[in-house]
Design a protein around this motif. Structure first.
Motif, short mmCIF file in Angstrom:
data_model
loop_
_atom_site.label_atom_id
_atom_site.label_comp_id
_atom_site.label_asym_id
_atom_site.label_seq_id
_atom_site.Cartn_x
_atom_site.Cartn_y
_atom_site.Cartn_z
N PRO A 179 2.13 0.86 10.90
CA PRO A 179 3.31 1.44 10.24
C PRO A 179 4.50 0.49 10.31
O PRO A 179 4.76 -0.12 11.35
CB PRO A 179 3.57 2.72 11.03
CG PRO A 179 2.26 3.05 11.66
CD PRO A 179 1.60 1.72 11.95
N PHE A 236 2.42 4.77 1.10
CA PHE A 236 2.53 4.66 2.55
C PHE A 236 1.56 5.57 3.29
O PHE A 236 1.55 5.60 4.52
CB PHE A 236 3.96 4.92 2.99
CG PHE A 236 4.92 3.95 2.36
CD1 PHE A 236 4.88 2.61 2.70
CD2 PHE A 236 5.81 4.37 1.39
CE1 PHE A 236 5.72 1.70 2.10
CE2 PHE A 236 6.67 3.46 0.78
CZ PHE A 236 6.62 2.12 1.15
N ILE A 291 9.70 4.25 6.93
CA ILE A 291 8.38 4.33 6.29
C ILE A 291 7.52 5.36 7.03
O ILE A 291 6.78 6.11 6.40
CB ILE A 291 7.70 2.96 6.26
CG1 ILE A 291 8.51 1.97 5.43
CG2 ILE A 291 6.27 3.07 5.74
CD1 ILE A 291 8.81 2.40 4.01
N ARG A 292 7.63 5.40 8.34
CA ARG A 292 6.85 6.40 9.09
C ARG A 292 7.25 7.82 8.69
O ARG A 292 6.43 8.73 8.74
CB ARG A 292 7.00 6.17 10.59
CG ARG A 292 6.22 4.95 11.07
CD ARG A 292 6.13 4.90 12.58
NE ARG A 292 7.36 4.44 13.20
CZ ARG A 292 7.66 3.17 13.45
NH1 ARG A 292 6.83 2.22 13.12
NH2 ARG A 292 8.79 2.86 14.03
N LEU A 308 0.84 -4.50 3.63
CA LEU A 308 1.44 -3.36 4.34
C LEU A 308 0.53 -2.80 5.42
O LEU A 308 0.95 -2.61 6.55
CB LEU A 308 1.81 -2.26 3.35
CG LEU A 308 2.68 -2.69 2.17
CD1 LEU A 308 2.91 -1.52 1.24
CD2 LEU A 308 3.98 -3.29 2.64
N ASN A 323 -0.25 0.14 6.13
CA ASN A 323 0.47 1.21 6.83
C ASN A 323 -0.43 2.16 7.60
O ASN A 323 0.01 2.79 8.55
CB ASN A 323 1.34 1.99 5.84
CG ASN A 323 2.62 1.28 5.57
OD1 ASN A 323 3.41 1.08 6.47
ND2 ASN A 323 2.82 0.88 4.34
#
Length: 171
Positions: A47, A114, A52-53, A41, A43
């Motif tokens: 991202p 995340f 998800i952001r 990921l 993140n």
């Protein structure tokens, strides 16, 4: 424990969110010699998507702290499991009956996935890493995995499984 019990190298393998865990454990545990990340990921650096952001926003951070894990996020709301099990659609019904399979996370826990900020950037990695993913992964796409792979330092390799979806370990 594994390093103390054997002279063999300790290689971690993680899939889906576990690919992220395996990658960050490389730096955290000196006894681990290499990692295989079936999906990754990163993140903090790459991202994944607008949805998800959203988990990285101030309102989501506030909600995660205020509500905690009392609110359970059903993964079927954010993951297309039909696509994830495309190689063997009948297996999905079997997995639905598996008592150890995770189908929901607490909001605060899911938020943490995340929002994890590792102590070092991916480029600081010093151990061998294999990043794998499915060509047709609808959850963590090959383009995202490649963008993460490009950020990783040291010895690394990238493999896209032709025709594969998200659950490469099962298929």
């Amino acid at each position: 424990y594994a390093a103390r019990r054997t002279s063999l190298p300790v290689v971690l393998h993680g899939a889906s969110q576990g690919g992220e865990v395996a990658f960050h454990a490389l730096d955290a545990f000196p006894a681990v010699t290499a990692g295989v990340c079936t999906n990754i990921l990163l993140n903090h650096e790459v991202p994944m998507s607008p949805a998800i952001r959203l988990f990285r926003s101030r309102p989501a951070t506030w909600a995660a702290k205020a509500i905690g894990d009392r609110l359970r996020v059903p993964l079927r709301r954010v993951i297309d499991f039909e696509a994830a099990y495309q190689e063997d659609p009948g297996l999905l019904d079997t997995k639905k009956n598996d008592p150890y399979y995770v189908w929901r996370y607490g909001l605060e826990s899911y938020h943490s996935v995340f929002n994890y900020a590792p102590p070092k950037p991916a480029a600081a990695n010093t151990k061998p890493v294999l990043v794998t993913c499915g060509e047709h992964d609808e959850i963590v796409g090959a383009d995202h995995c490649r963008a993460c792979f490009e950020r990783i330092g040291e010895t690394k390799d990238f493999f896209v499984m032709p025709g594969g979806g998200h659950q490469l370990m099962l298929f």
